[in-house]
Design a protein around this motif. Structure first.
Motif, PDB file in Angstrom:
ATOM      1  N   ALA C 155       0.830  -1.203   0.000  1.00 18.09           N
ATOM      2  CA  ALA C 155       0.000   0.000   0.000  1.00 18.09           C
ATOM      3  C   ALA C 155       0.864   1.252   0.000  1.00 18.09           C
ATOM      4  N   VAL C 156       1.899   1.241   0.841  1.00 13.33           N
ATOM      5  CA  VAL C 156       2.726   2.446   0.953  1.00 13.33           C
ATOM      6  C   VAL C 156       3.471   2.701  -0.352  1.00 13.33           C
ATOM      7  N   ASN C 157       3.989   1.638  -0.965  1.00 12.53           N
ATOM      8  CA  ASN C 157       4.686   1.829  -2.236  1.00 12.53           C
ATOM      9  C   ASN C 157       3.752   2.376  -3.306  1.00 12.53           C
ATOM     10  N   THR C 158       2.549   1.807  -3.362  1.00 18.06           N
ATOM     11  CA  THR C 158       1.582   2.300  -4.346  1.00 18.06           C
ATOM     12  C   THR C 158       1.298   3.768  -4.110  1.00 18.06           C
ATOM     13  N   TYR C 159       1.123   4.091  -2.867  1.00 20.37           N
ATOM     14  CA  TYR C 159       0.803   5.477  -2.517  1.00 20.37           C
ATOM     15  C   TYR C 159       1.964   6.394  -2.864  1.00 20.37           C
ATOM     16  N   LEU C 160       3.164   5.934  -2.557  1.00 20.68           N
ATOM     17  CA  LEU C 160       4.343   6.761  -2.817  1.00 20.68           C
ATOM     18  C   LEU C 160       4.494   7.009  -4.312  1.00 20.68           C
ATOM     19  N   LEU C 161       4.388   5.925  -5.089  1.00 21.10           N
ATOM     20  CA  LEU C 161       4.549   6.078  -6.531  1.00 21.10           C
ATOM     21  C   LEU C 161       3.459   6.976  -7.105  1.00 21.10           C
ATOM     22  N   SER C 162       2.220   6.746  -6.665  1.00 20.10           N
ATOM     23  CA  SER C 162       1.152   7.542  -7.272  1.00 20.10           C
ATOM     24  C   SER C 162       1.237   8.988  -6.821  1.00 20.10           C
ATOM     25  N   SER C 163       1.688   9.241  -5.593  1.00 18.88           N
ATOM     26  CA  SER C 163       1.784  10.662  -5.236  1.00 18.88           C
ATOM     27  C   SER C 163       2.949  11.332  -5.944  1.00 18.88           C
ATOM     28  N   ILE C 164       4.014  10.597  -6.197  1.00 23.66           N
ATOM     29  CA  ILE C 164       5.107  11.200  -6.965  1.00 23.66           C
ATOM     30  C   ILE C 164       4.600  11.553  -8.368  1.00 23.66           C
ATOM     31  N   LEU C 165       3.844  10.643  -8.936  1.00 24.95           N
ATOM     32  CA  LEU C 165       3.264  10.888 -10.260  1.00 24.95           C
ATOM     33  C   LEU C 165       2.345  12.099 -10.215  1.00 24.95           C
ATOM     34  N   PHE C 166       1.575  12.146  -9.168  1.00 32.87           N
ATOM     35  CA  PHE C 166       0.602  13.223  -8.968  1.00 32.87           C
ATOM     36  C   PHE C 166       1.314  14.575  -8.918  1.00 32.87           C
ATOM     37  N   VAL C 167       2.379  14.630  -8.119  1.00 33.81           N
ATOM     38  CA  VAL C 167       3.142  15.869  -8.020  1.00 33.81           C
ATOM     39  C   VAL C 167       3.771  16.204  -9.364  1.00 33.81           C
ATOM     40  N   PHE C 168       4.288  15.196 -10.008  1.00 32.44           N
ATOM     41  CA  PHE C 168       5.017  15.443 -11.249  1.00 32.44           C
ATOM     42  C   PHE C 168       4.091  16.001 -12.328  1.00 32.44           C
ATOM     43  N   ILE C 169       2.921  15.404 -12.446  1.00 33.20           N
ATOM     44  CA  ILE C 169       1.960  15.871 -13.460  1.00 33.20           C
ATOM     45  C   ILE C 169       1.672  17.356 -13.249  1.00 33.20           C
ATOM     46  N   ALA C 170       1.517  17.727 -11.988  1.00 39.90           N
ATOM     47  CA  ALA C 170       1.201  19.127 -11.710  1.00 39.90           C
ATOM     48  C   ALA C 170       2.434  20.015 -11.848  1.00 39.90           C
ATOM     49  N   PRO C 220      -8.805   6.110  -3.385  1.00 37.84           N
ATOM     50  CA  PRO C 220      -8.852   4.794  -2.732  1.00 37.84           C
ATOM     51  C   PRO C 220      -7.500   4.382  -2.173  1.00 37.84           C
ATOM     52  N   VAL C 221      -6.436   4.739  -2.863  1.00 42.06           N
ATOM     53  CA  VAL C 221      -5.108   4.375  -2.361  1.00 42.06           C
ATOM     54  C   VAL C 221      -4.859   5.075  -1.031  1.00 42.06           C
ATOM     55  N   PHE C 222      -5.228   6.338  -1.001  1.00 37.69           N
ATOM     56  CA  PHE C 222      -5.019   7.132   0.205  1.00 37.69           C
ATOM     57  C   PHE C 222      -5.771   6.535   1.394  1.00 37.69           C
TER      58      PHE C 222
END
Lengths: 245, 467, 458
Positions: C155-170, C220-222
């Motif tokens: 869960a934490v890895n998924t969250y970490l990767l998706s938030s990095i992606l999230f930040v990057f997109i923005a 959902p990941v959060f």
């Protein structure tokens, strides 16, 4: 004799005198470092089997009761599913096995053990110099950072099985095993014959016979762990009947 | 009084493609529908009334069958119906309360639709009375109450909590409707209803200070209602379900029920508004965008519903104590498997699949269907919780020793449930003849703050944020 | 709600890139200080790995202590980022704009820090391979997916990767802005990172769609991350006060409570550090304060439910845990501090508009919340273990060793330091978002009054 074995222990509390012989025997057999005062004070002492002392009644009519508590080798062990690396699992003979090599030391199993019979190596084990040659060669010396607990002296069971299989061509049963001295160290050491060990799937074994005693009960039965250690209630003719634990 | 010039003044759009509206149109449409009692309405009242009477007869027969603590097994469906009324109609006003806090513009047409459900509370409190005699004594079992020597536990506390909720809801309804009633009292002929409105709202002048008190009162009452509702649901849930099941300790269940309440509140409001629109009323004031906005909240609530349910399931599943396994088998996987599956499908799966689909969500029908589904799901949820809980004979001790067999409804149960539903609908219909179903003042206020303006090459809705 | 002035694009670029292009002395002084604290903590952690867990204060009933508390705390802080950006983005709240990036970045760094905790906390951290990365396939022993400790890293890895992606997109549009203003090797680096951003309508559209999609998917990941962290405790049937069905939502809402408070603190901090008075305005912390009231009350409801049902069970060990929490020494004092700092001190204050609009008071109250929430986790974790089963006669208590305290202090410095280093390379307030907000600002005339308005994005 049943096809698969399920090792179990019966502890007759009526016979227990609280002499701690089992504790010492276990300590010697399983290479458990010597518990010093500081270990007890910091609550890091390791005793795979311990004698819990319970006071009953009010002063001056007080009686001490003793309950030897060791790993209950639960059928439905709460410690097993929580281990991320299968360091503890249930083997085919009903033993709750701890694999030291796999353990990373999350200590989750110890948190989830209702009987508090799992021990963590906070430091590397140490003995006085002269004791090092006295360690049991059949038992791993656990390094720091891993969990350990009572194994029902699995090294003795295995040795007995190997001996019998080598000698008689493989008839391993309660009788032949008895000759092979497969009893855990605590059982051997008990002067009052409080502890009985054996295959509970074999209806003729000592342990099965004693387990059928009407006094039998299991620790913390309401949690549904179904332990392999069966206790026989202490019956005090002078005291009113009361709840076991 | 009205002139054509007046009619065309201050016309604004509240959706990009919508018609131009002004505040006079609101008043006129509402007062026309309010005072005009159609034949369909009379028919509906007659039909609902007769179903309700049949339900009462069934209830009397049930009383003759047996009533009392030892007979409570056959009152399971009756108690489930009480819970359903409490969960749905009790929570419905929260839509108005909650969205008023967030200062949305799109909630305006829904406010009164939701608050009117407070009137159904009259039925809820009556429905509760027989249940008070069915609860076994607290002795020897776990309960929410520290000791059974406490005065009036648990029954009178429960009763006054439910009563307080009903009274608070009605107060909220009246308070919210007073400005509208004042307007309608001026518009109606001199019939008895207009006189009633006048006597209630006669003091209303619409002065600045009156509006201030009105706003503060609504906020405070709304907050109070919210807290009261959560408390009542917790108490009812524990006293009438959890504490009747020995050993069952499920800390999320009251919260889950409160959440189901929020879900059904939106469901009820959507379905009611849909019917309102389908009968040709206030279409212009209730744009599709409002349904669309609701759908997002409903989707979130459906996901949360599944999440709460799973949180409870995984904890019990992992714990595997005998009580936990028996509870799971009884309430979900064996005895009451069918109500559970219906509950799960209608409360989560179906609305989720409907709402996850963008084009469907952006419509009037889609969110309404999801809302209806949620209502059905909540109905089965109350059944799968209350019926087994009432069926357990031995409520003492700390473990549930066996899986409980299922209790099926008989004909009487079905008629009682139908009667209850009809009664609730009847009260709602009657109440809508005293309190207008469209909140005139809120819709009018909305017209002040919404404009459609061009930006770049397109037109957009501009929303005023007064503070 | 709309109090800001309309600023020119040139001004916005200059202001918001101040962190990247300028080197204020106080910035480096703070980074240096934090670096020193981190260094000490690294030393302490190294000592612990070298000597064994024995250097901590842990003992037989209490096998998890300060570090696990700290793990849960940082996971909690990490929940703010997504909570603010995703939910507010989906609900089109106008005041989210200056808060999103800081919140997301806080997510990433606190998550990374959180993950460190259970790793160094294991008995043999060098064996993590067995657990987190299942490399051991030659022996056919995969990690046991029944264990919540395996759910955790996933869960934490998924969250970490998706938030990095999230930040990057923005970040991409802002990176292009920096690219256009830098030279040399820096320019090359930003060129690569900005993925050839030219600001064409198609690119904007894709960026917007990606943002919305990620917002919806990350929610959902959060929720799952903190639920799973809570299930580390909730699954333990032997610890009665942990084995509660409400734990998952209780932990999630608690995380949001502490996380959003953390974001407010950080926003005020960066406003002070970079002089962003025009961007982080009173209206923003006011709105966050209102949000915090709702979150805090919801959290309190779950807290009360958890506690209530702890007592409801009427089990001896559970009652013992509760009485230790409230009356035991020093737990009683900790409990009192916790409940006051996490709820009864800040929430009544937030009800006042003047408090919500005061930077000083909001700093005090939000820090107070996080003090309380740290203690909350501590009070959940340790007394539960210290009073496990009534019959085992192994009740004890726990006091952290200096090593643990140093590590915990180090994590705070680490997160803040990483946050500041991030600000050196990337703008902490999304430039394009602020500009977009300015375009969407409008006004409506009601009678004689002019009411600020927003153009609704579709």
């Amino acid at each position: 004799m049943a096809e698969t074995k399920k090792w179990a222990m019966v502890i007759d509390l009526d016979r227990c005198t609280g002499c701690q012989a089992c504790v010492v025997a276990c300590q010697a057999e399983n290479n458990i470092p010597i518990n010093e005062e500081k270990d007890f004070l910091s609550r890091r002492a390791k005793q795979w089997i311990r004698i819990d002392r319970v006071w009953e009644g009010t002063w001056p009519n007080v009686k001490a009761r003793f309950i030897p508590v060791l790993c209950q080798h639960c059928e439905n062990a709460p410690c097993e599913p929580v281990c991320p690396v299968y360091a503890t699992y249930h083997n085919s003979q009903g033993l709750n096995v701890q694999v030291y090599n796999r353990c990373v030391g999350t200590r989750y199993c110890a948190n989830n053990c209702p009987y508090q019979v799992r021990f963590f190596n906070f430091h590397d084990p140490e003995w006085p110099d002269t004791f090092w040659n006295q360690l049991n060669p059949d038992v791993t010396v656990r390094s720091r950072g891993i969990m350990e607990k009572c194994t029902f002296c699995i090294q003795r069971i295995r040795r007995a099985e190997r001996t019998i299989e080598g000698r008689d061509g493989g008839k391993v049963n309660d009788q032949s095993l008895k000759a092979g001295n497969y009893m855990p160290a605590c059982v051997n050491a008990c002067p009052t014959n409080t502890l009985t060990f054996g295959d509970i799937n074999d209806p003729n074994s000592d342990v099965s016979r004693r387990a059928r005693d009407p006094r039998h009960y299991k620790l913390l039965d309401h949690i549904g762990t179904s332990p392999s250690v069966i206790y026989l209630k202490k019956v005090d003719p002078n005291a009113p009947e009361e709840e076991a634990h | 009084m009205t002139t054509t010039a007046d009619n065309n003044r201050d016309r604004v759009q509240i959706t990009v493609d919508g018609p131009e509206l002004n505040s006079r149109m609101v008043t006129e449409q509402v007062s026309r529908d309010f005072f005009n009692v159609t034949r369909n309405y009379r028919w509906l009242v007659a039909i609902l009334g007769s179903v309700f009477v049949i339900g009462i007869i069934a209830l009397i027969l049930r009383f003759l069958d047996g009533f009392g603590v030892s007979e409570r097994a056959q009152w399971g469906y009756y108690s489930a119906m009480f819970a359903f009324l409490l969960i749905t109609a009790g929570s419905a006003p929260l839509v108005a309360v909650g969205l008023r806090w967030t200062k949305n513009h799109w909630r305006r047409p829904f406010s009164r639709v939701s608050e009117l459900y407070a009137a159904v509370g009259l039925l809820t409190i009556l429905w509760f009375l027989p249940l008070m005699a069915l609860l076994p004594p607290l002795e020897g079992r776990r309960s929410l109450w520290v000791s059974d020597e406490f005065i009036g536990v648990p029954l009178w506390w429960d009763f006054f909590a439910v009563l307080g909720l009903v009274v608070c809801g009605l107060t909220l309804l009246v308070l919210s409707a007073i400005p509208d009633m004042a307007v309608l009292a001026r518009h109606g002929d001199d019939g008895p209803r207009a006189r009633l409105l006048r006597s209630i709202s006669g003091f209303w002048r619409g002065s600045q200070s009156q509006w201030n008190y009105h706003r503060i009162g609504l906020t405070a009452l709304g907050a109070f209602y919210f807290m009261l509702l959560i408390m009542v649901q917790t108490m009812i849930n524990v006293d009438f379900v959890m504490s009747l099941v020995p050993g069952w300790k499920d800390s999320i269940m009251p919260a889950h029920q409160a959440l189901t309440g929020l879900q059904t509140a939106i469901g009820l409001v959507l379905v009611t508004t849909f019917i309102l629109r389908a009968t040709g009323r206030y279409k212009d004031f209730i744009p599709m965008e409002s349904f669309w906005s609701f759908s997002k909240i409903l989707l979130a609530l459906c996901l949360l519903w599944a999440y709460f349910w799973f949180a409870a399931l995984i904890t019990f599943w992992y714990g595997r104590t005998p009580t936990e396994l028996n509870v799971l088998s009884t309430f979900m996987f064996e005895s009451y498997r069918i109500p559970f599956l219906l509950n799960f499908f209608f409360s989560f799966l179906i609305p989720f699949l409907i709402l996850i689909w963008n084009p469907v969500r952006k419509s009037v029908l889609g969110p309404t269907l999801a809302g209806a589904s949620v209502l059905i799901g909540a109905f089965f949820m109350t059944i799968r919780l209350y019926v087994p809980a009432f069926g357990i004979e031995d409520v003492t001790g700390h473990t549930l020793k066996a899986v409980q067999p299922a209790i099926l409804p008989d004909v009487l149960d079905i008629f009682i449930i139908l009667g209850g539903l009809a009664g609730a609908a009847l009260i709602y219909l009657l109440a809508s003849r005293i309190f207008p179903i469209l909140s005139i003042w809120e819709v009018k206020e909305g017209l002040l703050y919404q404009r459609v303006r061009p930006l770049l090459r397109s037109k957009f809705l501009v929303l005023g944020k007064p503070d | 709600m709309q109090e800001g002035k309309i600023l020119g694009y040139r001004r916005i670029n200059r202001d918001l890139l101040r962190g990247v292009f300028e080197n204020p002395v106080k910035y480096w002084a703070i980074v240096l200080f934090l670096g020193l604290v981190v260094l000490f903590a690294v030393g302490a952690a190294g000592f612990m790995v070298n000597r064994g867990i024995g250097v901590t204060g842990l003992n037989r009933p209490v096998f998890w202590g300060f570090l696990i508390t700290n793990f849960v705390f940082w996971i909690g802080i990490s929940h703010a980022g997504v909570m603010l950006s995703a939910i507010l983005r989906l609900s089109k709240a106008e005041w989210r704009r200056p808060a999103t990036r800081a919140a997301e970045v806080l997510t990433i760094f606190s998550l990374m820090t959180a993950v460190l905790m259970p790793f160094i906390h294991t008995g043999r951290p060098w064996r993590l391979m067995y657990w987190v990365f299942p490399y051991d396939f030659s022996r056919g022993i995969w990690p046991d997916i029944r264990s919540p400790l395996v759910w955790d890293p996933s869960a934490v890895n998924t969250y970490l990767l998706s938030s990095i992606l999230f930040v990057f997109i923005a970040l991409v549009p802002d990176l292009a802005v920096i690219r256009d203003r830098s030279s040399g090797i820096r320019r090359i680096a930003y060129s690569v990172l900005s993925l050839g951003w030219r600001g064409t309508p198609r690119q904007w559209k894709l960026q917007a769609i990606a943002g919305i999609l990620l917002s919806a998917l990350i929610l959902p990941v959060f929720v799952s991350v903190h639920s799973i962290v809570s299930w580390d405790f909730g699954m333990a049937v032997s610890v009665n006060s942990w084995h509660s069905t409400i734990f998952a939502p209780y932990f999630v809402i608690g995380a949001v409570h502490s996380g959003v408070s953390g974001v407010v603190t950080v926003m005020i901090f960066m406003r002070w550090l970079f002089g962003w008075e025009e961007y982080v305005r009173r209206e923003h912390i006011d709105a966050l304060g209102r949000l915090l009231i709702v979150i805090a009350i919801a959290w309190f409801y779950f807290f009360a439910m958890e506690f209530l049902f702890g007592i409801y069970g009427q089990e001896g060990d559970e009652l013992a845990t509760r009485s230790l929490q409230i009356f035991g020494h020093p737990w009683g004092w900790l409990f009192l501090t916790f409940i006051i700092t996490a709820f009864f001190f800040p929430v009544p204050l937030w009800l006042f508009r003047n408090v919500r609009r005061s930077f000083l008071w909001m700093t005090i109250t939000t820090i107070s919340v996080n003090v309380g929430m740290w203690l909350e986790r501590f009070i959940i974790i340790v007394p539960g273990l210290a009073r496990k089963q009534i019959f085992t006669q192994s009740w004890y208590t726990y006091a952290p060793s200096p090593i643990e305290i140093m590590i915990v202090a180090g994590t705070f410095a680490l997160v803040l330091m990483l946050f500041l280093l991030f600000a050196k390379v990337f703008p902490l307030i999304p430039i394009f978002d602020i500009k977009e907000g300015q375009i969407l600002t409008d006004e409506i005339k009601v009678g004689r009054r002019r009411v600020p308005a927003v153009i609704r994005e579709e």
